[in-house]
Write an enzyme that holds these catalytic residues in place. Structure first.
Site, PDB file in Angstrom:
ATOM      1  N   ASN A 110       2.873  14.894   1.355  1.00  0.00           N
ATOM      2  CA  ASN A 110       3.066  14.230   2.410  1.00  0.00           C
ATOM      3  C   ASN A 110       4.768  14.413   2.407  1.00  0.00           C
ATOM      4  OD1 ASN A 110       4.108  12.740   4.760  1.00  0.00           O
ATOM      5  ND2 ASN A 110       2.630  10.996   4.094  1.00  0.00           N
ATOM      6  N   CYS A 149       6.991   8.814   9.187  1.00  0.00           N
ATOM      7  CA  CYS A 149       6.420  10.371   9.259  1.00  0.00           C
ATOM      8  C   CYS A 149       6.049  10.858  10.810  1.00  0.00           C
ATOM      9  CB  CYS A 149       4.896  10.047   8.681  1.00  0.00           C
ATOM     10  SG  CYS A 149       5.125   9.593   7.044  1.00  0.00           S
ATOM     11  N   HIS A 209       0.454  16.209  11.173  1.00  0.00           N
ATOM     12  CA  HIS A 209       1.515  15.426  10.309  1.00  0.00           C
ATOM     13  C   HIS A 209       0.466  15.717   8.819  1.00  0.00           C
ATOM     14  CE1 HIS A 209       3.509  13.019   7.476  1.00  0.00           C
ATOM     15  NE2 HIS A 209       2.560  12.070   7.772  1.00  0.00           N
TER      16      HIS A 209
HETATM   17  N1  ACO Z   1      -6.430   7.557  -8.724  1.00  0.00           N
HETATM   18  C1  ACO Z   1      -7.416   7.035  -9.054  1.00  0.00           C
HETATM   19  N2  ACO Z   1      -7.865   5.759  -8.298  1.00  0.00           N
HETATM   20  C2  ACO Z   1      -7.295   5.319  -7.449  1.00  0.00           C
HETATM   21  C3  ACO Z   1      -6.082   5.967  -6.986  1.00  0.00           C
HETATM   22  C4  ACO Z   1      -5.546   7.006  -7.823  1.00  0.00           C
HETATM   23  N3  ACO Z   1      -4.351   7.771  -7.557  1.00  0.00           N
HETATM   24  N4  ACO Z   1      -5.516   5.159  -6.048  1.00  0.00           N
HETATM   25  C5  ACO Z   1      -6.353   4.177  -5.800  1.00  0.00           C
HETATM   26  N5  ACO Z   1      -7.519   4.307  -6.615  1.00  0.00           N
HETATM   27  C6  ACO Z   1      -8.513   3.373  -6.466  1.00  0.00           C
HETATM   28  C7  ACO Z   1      -8.377   2.167  -6.008  1.00  0.00           C
HETATM   29  O1  ACO Z   1      -7.587   1.052  -7.006  1.00  0.00           O
HETATM   30  C8  ACO Z   1      -9.488   1.521  -5.677  1.00  0.00           C
HETATM   31  O2  ACO Z   1     -10.337   1.194  -6.632  1.00  0.00           O
HETATM   32  P1  ACO Z   1     -11.260  -0.215  -6.845  1.00  0.00           P
HETATM   33  O3  ACO Z   1     -12.220   0.177  -5.878  1.00  0.00           O
HETATM   34  O4  ACO Z   1     -11.645  -0.449  -8.071  1.00  0.00           O
HETATM   35  O5  ACO Z   1     -10.310  -1.210  -6.055  1.00  0.00           O
HETATM   36  C9  ACO Z   1     -10.259   2.730  -5.329  1.00  0.00           C
HETATM   37  O6  ACO Z   1      -9.484   3.812  -5.855  1.00  0.00           O
HETATM   38  C10 ACO Z   1     -10.286   3.173  -3.793  1.00  0.00           C
HETATM   39  O7  ACO Z   1      -8.908   2.732  -3.218  1.00  0.00           O
HETATM   40  P2  ACO Z   1      -8.684   3.049  -1.794  1.00  0.00           P
HETATM   41  O8  ACO Z   1      -7.282   2.808  -1.417  1.00  0.00           O
HETATM   42  O9  ACO Z   1      -9.817   2.497  -0.615  1.00  0.00           O
HETATM   43  O10 ACO Z   1      -8.684   4.666  -1.500  1.00  0.00           O
HETATM   44  P3  ACO Z   1      -8.742   5.541  -0.442  1.00  0.00           P
HETATM   45  O11 ACO Z   1     -10.057   6.473  -0.447  1.00  0.00           O
HETATM   46  O12 ACO Z   1      -8.392   4.692   0.867  1.00  0.00           O
HETATM   47  O13 ACO Z   1      -7.592   6.561  -0.716  1.00  0.00           O
HETATM   48  C11 ACO Z   1      -5.259   6.981  -0.049  1.00  0.00           C
HETATM   49  C12 ACO Z   1      -6.373   6.224  -0.900  1.00  0.00           C
HETATM   50  C13 ACO Z   1      -5.507   8.516  -0.562  1.00  0.00           C
HETATM   51  C14 ACO Z   1      -3.776   6.413  -0.302  1.00  0.00           C
HETATM   52  C15 ACO Z   1      -5.728   6.901   1.306  1.00  0.00           C
HETATM   53  O14 ACO Z   1      -6.123   5.341   1.742  1.00  0.00           O
HETATM   54  C16 ACO Z   1      -4.735   7.546   2.188  1.00  0.00           C
HETATM   55  O15 ACO Z   1      -4.486   8.676   2.447  1.00  0.00           O
HETATM   56  N6  ACO Z   1      -4.154   6.629   3.136  1.00  0.00           N
HETATM   57  C17 ACO Z   1      -3.285   7.041   4.359  1.00  0.00           C
HETATM   58  C18 ACO Z   1      -1.871   7.384   3.905  1.00  0.00           C
HETATM   59  C19 ACO Z   1      -1.157   7.794   5.123  1.00  0.00           C
HETATM   60  O16 ACO Z   1      -1.626   8.475   5.977  1.00  0.00           O
HETATM   61  N7  ACO Z   1      -0.067   7.150   5.506  1.00  0.00           N
HETATM   62  C20 ACO Z   1       0.727   7.314   6.621  1.00  0.00           C
HETATM   63  C21 ACO Z   1       1.867   8.407   6.695  1.00  0.00           C
HETATM   64  S1  ACO Z   1       3.172   7.975   5.443  1.00  0.00           S
HETATM   65  C22 ACO Z   1       4.405   7.387   5.943  1.00  0.00           C
HETATM   66  O17 ACO Z   1       4.523   7.019   7.299  1.00  0.00           O
HETATM   67  C23 ACO Z   1       5.597   7.133   5.280  1.00  0.00           C
END
Ligand code: ACO
Length: 322
Positions: A279, A114, A249
């Site tokens: 993204n 990214c 980004h």
């Molecule tokens: N729908 C419903 N529930 C979900 C989903 C979904 N789509 N995805 C995860 N959950 C659940 C999980 O299973 C978890 O449940 P649990 O508590 O029962 O175990 C709960 O939601 C919380 O999960 P987290 O992973 O802690 O959720 P978070 O608030 O962190 O959000 C997300 C997830 C949106 C993916 C976030 O972590 C994020 O944006 N991360 C960064 C992504 C990023 O910036 N990537 C870098 C660039 S990408 C690249 O370089 C290719």
């Protein structure tokens, strides 16, 4: 006289097919409200079966050339940032060179996930400042939809397809003021996409889809982007208040808001495109930059901070006077 890299044109392309959160909710256990609240995303674009990283790059590049009123043959370097190249080789840069029918230029790809467009800006700036290049085309182009596991609700909600381009030319007027790029391979297993064709005994069962430990990536992204903002301001001996626009980004609205807060910037000064694009990895910063240039938000003479964070980890910034 100082030699700068100046933006002379921008372009972008988004495929026409829209995939909404509701559509994703039909196949995995999630909901529009969960996705929107946690990420800021409502829908993303999906490339058609005849589209590729190179075909999308060509459209974005031609728009940048048109905006700059520039002939393709004046380009002496093409840098394409992509994690979804059409072929392992030739590079998507070479495929784009052929599509633009340029006989005499150098073309290559870079891979910084990214952060790709920021890395490309940094490389281009070194070439221009040193006098090794006069006009450089940078494109970030991605078909993330083809490397996403559409059964993994943790990743399939995030990504989209598209391409962004910027044309830089040597100038005596201020342009790119500084770029800052970093990598740390220690975190490679928090976010990666295997290449099954070159699998070893150790990873031969892996498929070629994005694997991410989202929450850990999230925390690293917020911390690291905060630090890159400080580093950029310090290097330029500049106060936060001198920045007119933040073009981040587009990974997650909560990460973007944290960076804006660090800069004490109102969200009105932040270019956000992720709601309807998701993204688009290496393309996202250039797509957002193009949008704000074309709709007149970013004006000539204004100071713009571009930043990104991605797999590797990689991260970086580019500060420029538009
Ligand atoms: N729908 C419903 N529930 C979900 C989903 C979904 N789509 N995805 C995860 N959950 C659940 C999980 O299973 C978890 O449940 P649990 O508590 O029962 O175990 C709960 O939601 C919380 O999960 P987290 O992973 O802690 O959720 P978070 O608030 O962190 O959000 C997300 C997830 C949106 C993916 C976030 O972590 C994020 O944006 N991360 C960064 C992504 C990023 O910036 N990537 C870098 C660039 S990408 C690249 O370089 C290719």
């Amino acid at each position: 006289m100082t030699r700068y890299s100046k933006v002379i044109g921008t372009g972008a392309y988004l495929p026409s097919t829209i995939r909404t959160n509701e559509q994703i909710s039909e196949t995995v256990d999630t909901s529009d409200s969960w996705i929107y609240e946690r990420t800021g995303i409502k829908s993303r674009r999906i490339a058609g079966p005849n589209e590729s990283a190179a075909s999308m790059a060509e459209i974005a590049a031609r728009l940048a050339l048109e905006a700059a009123n520039c002939d393709a043959n004046s380009i002496d370097l093409i840098i394409v940032a992509t994690g979804t190249p059409d072929r392992v080789y030739p590079s998507t840069g070479c495929l784009l060179q052929q599509r633009l029918n340029i006989k005499n230029c150098v073309a290559f790809d870079i891979q910084a996930a990214c952060s790709g467009s920021i890395f490309a800006l940094s490389i281009a700036d070194q070439y221009i400042k040193s006098g090794a290049a006069q006009t450089v085309l940078i494109v970030g182009t991605e078909i993330c939809s083809r490397i996403v596991d559409w059964n993994d609700r943790g990743t399939c909600i995030l990504f989209g397809d598209g391409a962004g381009a910027v044309l830089l030319s040597a100038s005596n007027e201020a342009g790119i003021l500084s770029t800052h790029i970093h990598s740390d391979g220690e975190y490679e297993d928090l976010l990666y996409c295997p290449n099954p064709q070159v699998a070893t005994e150790l990873n031969k069962h892996e498929t070629g889809v994005i694997n991410m430990r989202g929450n850990e990536v999230f925390k690293m992204a917020v911390n690291t982007l905060g630090k890159i903002v400080d580093e950029t301001l310090e290097a330029n001996n500049m106060d936060k208040s001198a920045i007119d626009w933040l073009v981040p980004h587009q990974a997650n609205i909560r990460i973007i808001m944290a960076t804006a807060k660090k800069l004490k910037m109102s969200m009105d000064q932040v270019v956000v495109t992720l709601e309807h694009q998701g993204n688009t990895s290496s393309a996202s910063v250039l797509i957002a930059f193009n949008e704000a240039v074309r709709d007149g938000r970013i004006q000539r003479g204004q100071v713009v901070l571009l930043e990104a964070f991605g797999a590797g980890f990689t991260w970086g910034s580019a500060l420029l006077k538009y």
